[in-house]
Design a protein around this motif. Structure first.
Motif, PDB file in Angstrom:
ATOM      1  N   SER A  36      67.296  96.566 113.636  1.00 40.39           N
ATOM      2  CA  SER A  36      67.737  95.181 113.788  1.00 40.39           C
ATOM      3  C   SER A  36      67.284  94.324 112.611  1.00 40.39           C
ATOM      4  O   SER A  36      67.997  93.411 112.188  1.00 40.39           O
ATOM      5  N   ASP A  51      72.444  91.545 106.845  1.00 45.18           N
ATOM      6  CA  ASP A  51      73.908  91.409 106.772  1.00 45.18           C
ATOM      7  C   ASP A  51      74.415  90.338 107.723  1.00 45.18           C
ATOM      8  O   ASP A  51      75.404  89.657 107.438  1.00 45.18           O
ATOM      9  N   ASN A  62      66.988  95.317 109.492  1.00 42.77           N
ATOM     10  CA  ASN A  62      67.882  95.575 108.363  1.00 42.77           C
ATOM     11  C   ASN A  62      69.280  95.032 108.612  1.00 42.77           C
ATOM     12  O   ASN A  62      69.917  94.467 107.709  1.00 42.77           O
ATOM     13  N   TYR A  63      69.783  95.189 109.838  1.00 46.65           N
ATOM     14  CA  TYR A  63      71.101  94.622 110.144  1.00 46.65           C
ATOM     15  C   TYR A  63      71.043  93.099 110.061  1.00 46.65           C
ATOM     16  O   TYR A  63      72.035  92.447 109.697  1.00 46.65           O
ATOM     17  N   HIS A 104      78.519  88.044 117.073  1.00 50.51           N
ATOM     18  CA  HIS A 104      77.505  89.047 116.731  1.00 50.51           C
ATOM     19  C   HIS A 104      76.094  88.506 116.871  1.00 50.51           C
ATOM     20  O   HIS A 104      75.163  89.261 117.184  1.00 50.51           O
ATOM     21  N   GLN A 136      74.015  97.923 114.171  1.00 49.06           N
ATOM     22  CA  GLN A 136      75.228  97.181 113.804  1.00 49.06           C
ATOM     23  C   GLN A 136      76.409  97.582 114.685  1.00 49.06           C
ATOM     24  O   GLN A 136      77.130  96.717 115.205  1.00 49.06           O
ATOM     25  N   ARG A 173      69.763 100.704 111.138  1.00 44.98           N
ATOM     26  CA  ARG A 173      70.684  99.593 110.826  1.00 44.98           C
ATOM     27  C   ARG A 173      72.101  99.924 111.264  1.00 44.98           C
ATOM     28  O   ARG A 173      72.781  99.109 111.903  1.00 44.98           O
ATOM     29  N   ASP A 174      72.574 101.118 110.942  1.00 47.26           N
ATOM     30  CA  ASP A 174      73.963 101.456 111.257  1.00 47.26           C
ATOM     31  C   ASP A 174      74.198 101.528 112.763  1.00 47.26           C
ATOM     32  O   ASP A 174      75.233 101.080 113.261  1.00 47.26           O
TER      33      ASP A 174
END
Length: 428
Positions: free
Chosen positions: A293, A299, A295-296, A410, A400, A396-397
């Motif tokens: 979370s 973005d 790292n996301y 989001h 996301q 992260r992936d």
């Protein structure tokens, strides 16, 4: 002494909340098991420095763990007993949050058991270890699968010499001068906070301190102190680039670790009295959600080209840097990000002993495009934290994908995640 410690834990914990729904034989409850889970975690921390990433429960509990920690074999048995007790607790008819609480405790006790077995000498493969500790199994791709990305970077940064040297030379134009680092970091963190606060209601008393340190295996660290306070440390041993100021501001601060810990404390410890959330074991499923979370969150706070624009308009002037090739820098950063999972394969080979230290450094230089000093530091991180590295890129992936499946808002999905006991298995 052991009886006295457990009695103290029960006495202090009795004030935390009324028993939750769900009981086991003899009236055992999730509240009672949670108190014993905290004791287990704190005692593991006495056997492995750094295992407890944060603790803000009663000081008496920590003192008790320090005074009389069980041995590793005793702690392994303690984890097995907690698992048996959890399995015996019925949550039939309980609210979803209580059912999730049981699942959360089971997953974290299982991770604690795995870590204790590692401390006692058990060896696991990289993927087995990651799954046992963090609740998700990483894919280990052949390094050759990342070569097409290297080819794209080679075309973007042409010229003589090794690609790593060319990339290092190009990026050197975006190093924040040491005497301007404080101002740039302050501006980046302030912007990260402002963007987060527009979407997430932060605790009224939240705050943090920022310090620059050295001789660490990591680039940044958030030490959560409780009461919505954090101590954020930034490793200034290596160059810090302008985009990294944004990354660190979001990851360590807003909406990353600082916000995550503050919301967990507010939601569970203050409002519900669920004491298990007052302790953060580093090698646990909690870290997959925390790092993913965080790292996301970069973005989320700076979608599209907004990070590049903020660098160009705010951070470059503060750092005294020329933004002439900023667009190429942003493209390079996106390509380097696609190389991130190469280090899982590198770590797997290195930690298993199939590949030696020097070759592993060379591989990290090639596939992370870092100079030798930075690659050496990264291998030091792998030496220290091992399979923990999956929590960043894979985390992260996965985060996301989960957040964006929740609907078009989001930020709302992110706030739900940050205020929950959702596990990696629930995200995948």
């Amino acid at each position: 002494m052991r009886v006295a410690i457990l009695a103290l834990l029960c006495l202090v914990g009795a004030c935390a909340s009324a028993p939750s729904a769900g009981t086991g034989p003899g009236g055992d409850t999730l509240d009672a098991i949670a108190r014993d889970y905290v004791a287990l975690t704190l005692e593991i921390g006495e056997r492995e420095p750094g295992y407890v990433d944060a603790y803000y429960g009663p000081a008496e509990w920590q003192a008790a763990a320090h005074a009389d920690p069980r041995t590793v074999p005793q702690l392994i048995q303690g984890a097995a007993t907690l698992t048996e007790r959890l399995n015996a607790v019925s949550v039939a008819g309980a609210e979803p949050a209580v059912r999730q609480r049981k699942a959360y405790l089971l997953a974290h006790v299982s991770a604690a058991s795995a870590r204790l077995r590692m401390l006692s000498g058990e060896k696991m493969s990289f993927a087995d270890e990651a799954e046992a500790l963090f609740g998700i199994r990483p894919e280990l791709r052949p390094l050759s699968s990342f070569d097409p990305v290297l080819a794209e970077i080679d075309a973007l940064i042409p010229g003589p010499g090794a690609l790593t040297d060319r990339v290092t030379g190009f990026r050197s134009h975006y190093v924040i001068p040491r005497d301007r680092l404080q101002g740039v970091m302050d501006a980046a963190i302030a912007e990260c906070r402002a963007r987060t606060a527009r979407h997430i209601t932060l605790p009224a008393d939240e705050n943090f301190t920022l310090a620059f340190v050295g001789d660490k295996p990591w680039s940044g660290y958030n030490y959560y102190q409780g009461n919505s306070r954090s101590k954020i440390e930034i490793n200034a041993d290596f160059p810090i680039y302008t985009e990294r100021a944004i990354d660190l501001g979001c990851h360590e601060g807003y909406p990353g670790h600082h916000v995550y810990n503050a919301l967990l404390e507010q939601t569970f410890v203050r409002r519900r009295g669920w004491v298990e959330m007052s302790v953060y074991p580093l090698f646990s499923p909690m870290s997959f959600v925390a790092e993913g979370s965080a790292n996301y969150g970069i973005d989320l706070a700076f979608p599209g080209d907004e990070a590049a624009r903020f660098e160009r308009e705010v951070l470059f002037p503060l750092a005294g840097l020329d933004p002439a090739t900023a667009a190429k820098k942003a493209r390079l950063g996106a390509l380097i990000r696609r190389l991130g999972r190469a280090e899982y394969t590198i770590a797997d080979d290195y930690l298993s002993g199939r590949v030696g230290r020097e070759e592993s450094i060379e591989r990290l230089m090639k596939y992370s495009l870092a100079d030798r000093a930075k690659a050496t530091q990264r291998l030091r991180f792998i030496d220290t934290y091992r399979s923990y590295i999956i929590n960043y890129g894979l985390g992260r992936d996965v985060v996301q994908a989960w957040v964006e499946r929740q609907g078009p808002d989001h930020w709302r999905g992110m706030e739900t995640l940050l205020s929950s006991q959702i596990l990696p298995v629930d995200l995948d």
